[in-house]
Design an enzyme around this catalytic site. Structure first.
Site, PDB file in Angstrom:
ATOM      1  N   CYS A  19     -20.934 -10.748  -8.658  1.00 40.81           N
ATOM      2  CA  CYS A  19     -22.101 -11.212  -7.899  1.00 40.81           C
ATOM      3  C   CYS A  19     -21.711 -12.384  -7.001  1.00 40.81           C
ATOM      4  O   CYS A  19     -21.068 -13.333  -7.438  1.00 40.81           O
ATOM      5  CB  CYS A  19     -23.191 -11.670  -8.876  1.00 40.81           C
ATOM      6  SG  CYS A  19     -24.602 -12.463  -8.063  1.00 40.81           S
ATOM      7  N   HIS A  64      -4.165  -9.897  -4.166  1.00 36.72           N
ATOM      8  CA  HIS A  64      -5.375  -9.651  -3.371  1.00 36.72           C
ATOM      9  C   HIS A  64      -6.545  -9.166  -4.218  1.00 36.72           C
ATOM     10  O   HIS A  64      -7.513  -8.623  -3.703  1.00 36.72           O
ATOM     11  CB  HIS A  64      -5.079  -8.644  -2.248  1.00 36.72           C
ATOM     12  CG  HIS A  64      -4.063  -9.158  -1.275  1.00 36.72           C
ATOM     13  ND1 HIS A  64      -3.369  -8.341  -0.410  1.00 36.72           N
ATOM     14  CD2 HIS A  64      -3.584 -10.413  -1.043  1.00 36.72           C
ATOM     15  CE1 HIS A  64      -2.529  -9.070   0.322  1.00 36.72           C
ATOM     16  NE2 HIS A  64      -2.638 -10.328  -0.056  1.00 36.72           N
ATOM     17  N   CYS A 115     -29.515 -11.072 -10.983  1.00 34.02           N
ATOM     18  CA  CYS A 115     -30.039 -12.355 -10.476  1.00 34.02           C
ATOM     19  C   CYS A 115     -30.495 -12.229  -9.023  1.00 34.02           C
ATOM     20  O   CYS A 115     -31.025 -13.182  -8.436  1.00 34.02           O
ATOM     21  CB  CYS A 115     -28.957 -13.449 -10.585  1.00 34.02           C
ATOM     22  SG  CYS A 115     -27.769 -13.458  -9.220  1.00 34.02           S
ATOM     23  N   SER A 174       5.734  -1.926   1.780  1.00 33.22           N
ATOM     24  CA  SER A 174       4.925  -2.925   2.477  1.00 33.22           C
ATOM     25  C   SER A 174       5.516  -3.175   3.870  1.00 33.22           C
ATOM     26  O   SER A 174       6.727  -3.254   4.027  1.00 33.22           O
ATOM     27  CB  SER A 174       4.882  -4.253   1.706  1.00 33.22           C
ATOM     28  OG  SER A 174       4.141  -5.218   2.457  1.00 33.22           O
ATOM     29  N   SER A 175       4.611  -3.331   4.848  1.00 31.11           N
ATOM     30  CA  SER A 175       5.073  -3.672   6.203  1.00 31.11           C
ATOM     31  C   SER A 175       5.403  -5.165   6.278  1.00 31.11           C
ATOM     32  O   SER A 175       5.898  -5.644   7.294  1.00 31.11           O
ATOM     33  CB  SER A 175       3.967  -3.352   7.212  1.00 31.11           C
ATOM     34  OG  SER A 175       2.809  -4.153   6.932  1.00 31.11           O
ATOM     35  N   ASP A 192      -5.717  -1.531  -6.131  1.00 32.08           N
ATOM     36  CA  ASP A 192      -6.123  -0.310  -6.831  1.00 32.08           C
ATOM     37  C   ASP A 192      -5.998  -0.432  -8.351  1.00 32.08           C
ATOM     38  O   ASP A 192      -6.515   0.413  -9.086  1.00 32.08           O
ATOM     39  CB  ASP A 192      -5.316   0.906  -6.311  1.00 32.08           C
ATOM     40  CG  ASP A 192      -3.803   0.663  -6.298  1.00 32.08           C
ATOM     41  OD1 ASP A 192      -3.150   1.044  -5.301  1.00 32.08           O
ATOM     42  OD2 ASP A 192      -3.269   0.084  -7.268  1.00 32.08           O
ATOM     43  N   ALA A 224       0.818  -1.225   0.000  1.00 33.08           N
ATOM     44  CA  ALA A 224       0.000   0.000   0.000  1.00 33.08           C
ATOM     45  C   ALA A 224       0.848   1.270   0.000  1.00 33.08           C
ATOM     46  O   ALA A 224       0.408   2.329  -0.437  1.00 33.08           O
ATOM     47  CB  ALA A 224      -0.926  -0.025   1.213  1.00 33.08           C
TER      48      ALA A 224
HETATM   49  N1  APR Z   1       7.137   5.652   0.678  1.00 29.18           N
HETATM   50  C1  APR Z   1       7.688   4.602   1.350  1.00 29.18           C
HETATM   51  N2  APR Z   1       7.006   3.838   2.242  1.00 29.18           N
HETATM   52  C2  APR Z   1       5.712   4.163   2.468  1.00 29.18           C
HETATM   53  C3  APR Z   1       5.073   5.250   1.820  1.00 29.18           C
HETATM   54  C4  APR Z   1       5.842   5.998   0.891  1.00 29.18           C
HETATM   55  N3  APR Z   1       5.327   7.045   0.207  1.00 29.18           N
HETATM   56  N4  APR Z   1       3.784   5.321   2.278  1.00 29.18           N
HETATM   57  C5  APR Z   1       3.635   4.318   3.179  1.00 29.18           C
HETATM   58  N5  APR Z   1       4.784   3.630   3.289  1.00 29.18           N
HETATM   59  C6  APR Z   1       5.022   2.418   4.092  1.00 29.18           C
HETATM   60  C7  APR Z   1       4.480   2.483   5.510  1.00 29.18           C
HETATM   61  O1  APR Z   1       5.483   2.919   6.409  1.00 29.18           O
HETATM   62  C8  APR Z   1       4.066   1.033   5.771  1.00 29.18           C
HETATM   63  O2  APR Z   1       5.040   0.335   6.525  1.00 29.18           O
HETATM   64  O3  APR Z   1       4.292   1.400   3.441  1.00 29.18           O
HETATM   65  C9  APR Z   1       3.955   0.390   4.382  1.00 29.18           C
HETATM   66  C10 APR Z   1       2.554  -0.097   4.067  1.00 29.18           C
HETATM   67  O4  APR Z   1       2.276  -1.171   4.952  1.00 29.18           O
HETATM   68  P1  APR Z   1       0.757  -1.601   5.176  1.00 29.18           P
HETATM   69  O5  APR Z   1      -0.079  -0.408   5.430  1.00 29.18           O
HETATM   70  O6  APR Z   1       0.774  -2.716   6.180  1.00 29.18           O
HETATM   71  O7  APR Z   1       0.301  -2.181   3.749  1.00 29.18           O
HETATM   72  P2  APR Z   1       0.647  -3.578   3.111  1.00 29.18           P
HETATM   73  O8  APR Z   1       1.974  -4.085   3.569  1.00 29.18           O
HETATM   74  O9  APR Z   1       0.436  -3.437   1.659  1.00 29.18           O
HETATM   75  O10 APR Z   1      -0.520  -4.515   3.726  1.00 29.18           O
HETATM   76  C11 APR Z   1      -0.614  -5.817   3.204  1.00 29.18           C
HETATM   77  O11 APR Z   1      -2.660  -6.154   4.432  1.00 29.18           O
HETATM   78  O12 APR Z   1      -4.749  -5.502   5.146  1.00 29.18           O
HETATM   79  C12 APR Z   1      -4.068  -6.227   4.212  1.00 29.18           C
HETATM   80  O13 APR Z   1      -4.946  -6.686   2.094  1.00 29.18           O
HETATM   81  C13 APR Z   1      -4.329  -5.680   2.835  1.00 29.18           C
HETATM   82  O14 APR Z   1      -2.859  -5.786   0.925  1.00 29.18           O
HETATM   83  C14 APR Z   1      -2.941  -5.389   2.288  1.00 29.18           C
HETATM   84  C15 APR Z   1      -2.054  -6.243   3.167  1.00 29.18           C
END
Ligand code: APR
Length: 236
Positions: free
Chosen positions: A122, A114, A143, A181-182, A99, A18
């Protein structure tokens, strides 16, 4: 080192989360402050349980997300990755994001682990609809079934085709880059390890530290992904 490895790598795979789309205006899930799961319990709102037993709140939550999605668009970083694919610098993208921005920016070799929030289907007959239906308060199929987003809800299996593609790509990677991503969610967070196990270099670009930093050959924290990608793009 990332620029050097990107130049040398014959097979580069990127996993996005994200954090790849926050610069497009979409909130992520776990960042302090604006992260979506700081305000809502995903198990109660983004799950099959919510769809089956709390459908009004479920639809309201996803109507809000679809509205936000339609107000945003891919940023320069998405277009840089699509251009790198065209030029053979990047071979594929594994994304956790729903997205659809990588595809809209022109990337083609994508595993959407995802699903994709640009589409509804549906619950009964599986007929597909554009997610704009939610913006016109259309929540029912012809339906009579409920229209739900074509994304993976908590409690659901991930699409086999995307999983297989992601595993195949991770096993071919010479360089595996995580962008935004975290690395909290399985199985997405396993692909960096698969690549590492077959000898790939692993780079994690994320504003905040992750539990997988210990496996990385390089980590880039406290920098926006858009800036990092623009800086790298200037050397190609
Ligand atoms: N540049 C660098 N890092 C960023 C930026 C940016 N502009 N914006 C946000 N981040 C980092 C944040 O610090 C965070 O650690 O991106 C990371 C996003 O982590 P999450 O919010 O946990 O998202 P993600 O890892 O994609 O979550 C995985 O969890 O809830 C489910 O399905 C959902 O696909 C998602 C999955």
């Amino acid at each position: 080192m990332l620029g050097k490895w990107l130049k040398e790598s014959k097979y580069t795979v990127i996993l996005t989360g994200a954090g790849m789309s926050t610069e497009s205006g979409l909130p992520d899930f776990r960042s302090a402050g604006n992260g979506m799961w700081n305000k809502k319990d995903p198990g109660k709102i983004a799950s099959t349980e919510a769809l089956n037993y709390n459908v009004n709140e479920f639809i309201e939550f996803y109507r809000h997300r679809v509205t936000g999605l339609k107000e945003c668009k891919p940023h320069k970083g998405h277009y840089i990755l699509a251009n790198w694919e065209k030029r053979g610098i990047l071979q594929s993208i594994i994304t956790q994001n729903v997205d659809g921005f990588h595809g809209l920016a022109g990337s083609r070799n994508i595993a959407e682990l995802h699903g994709n929030l640009q589409t509804l289907h549906c619950q009964v007959c599986k007929k597909e609809y554009p997610s704009e239906e939610y913006l016109h308060d259309h929540y029912e199929c012809t339906c009579g079934g409920v229209l739900r987003p074509s994304i993976v809800l908590f409690g659901e299996m991930l699409p086999d085709q995307a999983l297989d593609f992601a595993a195949e790509e991770s096993e071919k990677a010479e360089l595996f880059i995580v962008l935004g991503s975290s690395l909290t969610v399985t199985p997405a967070n396993q692909f960096p390890l698969i690549a590492k196990q077959i000898g790939a270099k692993l780079v994690i670009v994320n504003m905040e530290p992750t539990d997988f930093d210990i496996y990385a050959d390089e980590v880039i924290h406290n920098r926006k992904i858009g800036e990092v990608l623009e800086e790298l793009d200037r050397v190609f």
